[in-house]
Scaffold this motif. Structure first.
Motif, PDB file in Angstrom:
ATOM      1  N   VAL A  78       0.878  -1.164   0.000  1.00  0.00           N
ATOM      2  CA  VAL A  78       0.000   0.000   0.000  1.00  0.00           C
ATOM      3  C   VAL A  78       0.918   1.216   0.000  1.00  0.00           C
ATOM      4  O   VAL A  78       1.723   1.392   0.921  1.00  0.00           O
ATOM      5  CB  VAL A  78      -0.930   0.014   1.233  1.00  0.00           C
ATOM      6  N   ARG A  80       1.878   5.397  -0.403  1.00  0.00           N
ATOM      7  CA  ARG A  80       1.444   6.775  -0.193  1.00  0.00           C
ATOM      8  C   ARG A  80       2.666   7.663  -0.414  1.00  0.00           C
ATOM      9  O   ARG A  80       3.682   7.484   0.261  1.00  0.00           O
ATOM     10  CB  ARG A  80       0.888   6.959   1.212  1.00  0.00           C
ATOM     11  N   VAL A  85       3.516   2.210   2.912  1.00  0.00           N
ATOM     12  CA  VAL A  85       3.025   2.498   4.260  1.00  0.00           C
ATOM     13  C   VAL A  85       2.417   1.262   4.924  1.00  0.00           C
ATOM     14  O   VAL A  85       2.215   1.251   6.134  1.00  0.00           O
ATOM     15  CB  VAL A  85       2.008   3.655   4.264  1.00  0.00           C
ATOM     16  N   ALA A  86       2.124   0.231   4.126  1.00  0.00           N
ATOM     17  CA  ALA A  86       1.539  -0.988   4.682  1.00  0.00           C
ATOM     18  C   ALA A  86       1.684  -2.119   3.670  1.00  0.00           C
ATOM     19  O   ALA A  86       1.933  -1.876   2.481  1.00  0.00           O
ATOM     20  CB  ALA A  86       0.073  -0.771   5.021  1.00  0.00           C
ATOM     21  N   VAL A  88      -0.523  -5.656   2.553  1.00  0.00           N
ATOM     22  CA  VAL A  88      -1.736  -6.453   2.701  1.00  0.00           C
ATOM     23  C   VAL A  88      -1.396  -7.863   2.234  1.00  0.00           C
ATOM     24  O   VAL A  88      -0.817  -8.051   1.160  1.00  0.00           O
ATOM     25  CB  VAL A  88      -2.903  -5.873   1.871  1.00  0.00           C
ATOM     26  N   GLU A 129      -7.321   1.209   2.346  1.00  0.00           N
ATOM     27  CA  GLU A 129      -7.209   2.281   3.338  1.00  0.00           C
ATOM     28  C   GLU A 129      -8.382   2.182   4.315  1.00  0.00           C
ATOM     29  O   GLU A 129      -9.452   1.703   3.961  1.00  0.00           O
ATOM     30  CB  GLU A 129      -7.239   3.658   2.661  1.00  0.00           C
ATOM     31  N   ARG A 167      -3.751  -6.608   7.075  1.00  0.00           N
ATOM     32  CA  ARG A 167      -2.956  -5.427   6.707  1.00  0.00           C
ATOM     33  C   ARG A 167      -1.964  -5.183   7.832  1.00  0.00           C
ATOM     34  O   ARG A 167      -2.335  -5.119   8.998  1.00  0.00           O
ATOM     35  CB  ARG A 167      -3.860  -4.228   6.518  1.00  0.00           C
ATOM     36  N   GLN A 168      -0.696  -5.026   7.457  1.00  0.00           N
ATOM     37  CA  GLN A 168       0.359  -4.710   8.415  1.00  0.00           C
ATOM     38  C   GLN A 168       0.941  -3.367   8.058  1.00  0.00           C
ATOM     39  O   GLN A 168       1.554  -3.219   7.010  1.00  0.00           O
ATOM     40  CB  GLN A 168       1.449  -5.805   8.392  1.00  0.00           C
ATOM     41  N   ASP A 169       0.718  -2.355   8.904  1.00  0.00           N
ATOM     42  CA  ASP A 169       1.285  -1.031   8.666  1.00  0.00           C
ATOM     43  C   ASP A 169       2.783  -1.060   8.968  1.00  0.00           C
ATOM     44  O   ASP A 169       3.221  -1.728   9.902  1.00  0.00           O
ATOM     45  CB  ASP A 169       0.598   0.019   9.534  1.00  0.00           C
ATOM     46  N   THR A 170       3.557  -0.331   8.147  1.00  0.00           N
ATOM     47  CA  THR A 170       5.006  -0.321   8.363  1.00  0.00           C
ATOM     48  C   THR A 170       5.419   0.795   9.291  1.00  0.00           C
ATOM     49  O   THR A 170       4.707   1.672   9.618  1.00  0.00           O
ATOM     50  CB  THR A 170       5.751  -0.143   7.032  1.00  0.00           C
TER      51      THR A 170
END
Length: 170
Positions: A78, A80, A85-86, A88, A129, A167-170
């Protein structure tokens, strides 16, 4: 005096914040009624004379169908502003006509490519998102995946199942 009031004040603030967060994060109602529509309420049954609940048994895929789980998970970045930023991660299965499992595995590289393109497009339009597991967003994703599967496997495909998604946000 302040030492005695502080725990009470903190408890009230915490409770208020929890209630506020619950109201703010509450999902929208599942079904909207048309203006002026009359809602039908089923009659209340007498518990002594009610029929026993029917047992439901999961019998697997419908007759003439089978599920084919794709071997590896799909990992979708994902983005941005040109930064990841993530991530999935999704696992998919395909519901196909009986006897076509080998065809699915033989065409799996092409099928994975098509699925990845749909997943990347979904990520690029913001599909992952916020509340990305919202029913409407998942329906759009499932439709795209089903169209992609049919472009590779034809009418043998009746559905694409998203068996896991995270989903894993970084």
């Amino acid at each position: 005096m302040i030492k005695k009031l502080l725990p009470i004040i903190l408890a009230l603030i915490g409770t208020g914040a929890g209630v506020g967060a619950g109201l703010f994060l509450m999902p929208p109602p599942a079904e909207e009624h048309a203006e002026g529509a009359i809602e039908c309420i089923p009659p209340v049954e007498d518990p002594e004379h009610a029929a026993p609940p029917e047992e439901t048994v999961d019998e697997g895929p419908p007759v003439g169908r089978e599920y084919v789980k794709l071997n590896n998970q799909f990992v979708v970045p994902v983005m941005r502003k040109d930064a990841v930023v993530a991530l999935v991660v999704a696992s998919l299965s395909v519901e196909v006509s009986s006897g076509t499992t080998e065809t699915v595995y033989a065409r799996e590289p092409k099928l994975r490519d098509e699925f990845l393109q749909v997943l990347f497009d979904h990520a690029n339009i913001g599909g992952f998102e916020g509340t990305f597991t919202n029913g409407d967003r998942m329906d759009v994703l499932r439709e795209g995946l089903l169209d992609a599967a049919r472009s590779v496997l034809g009418s043998d495909v009746s559905d694409v199942l998203i068996t896991e998604i995270a989903r894993q946000d970084t």
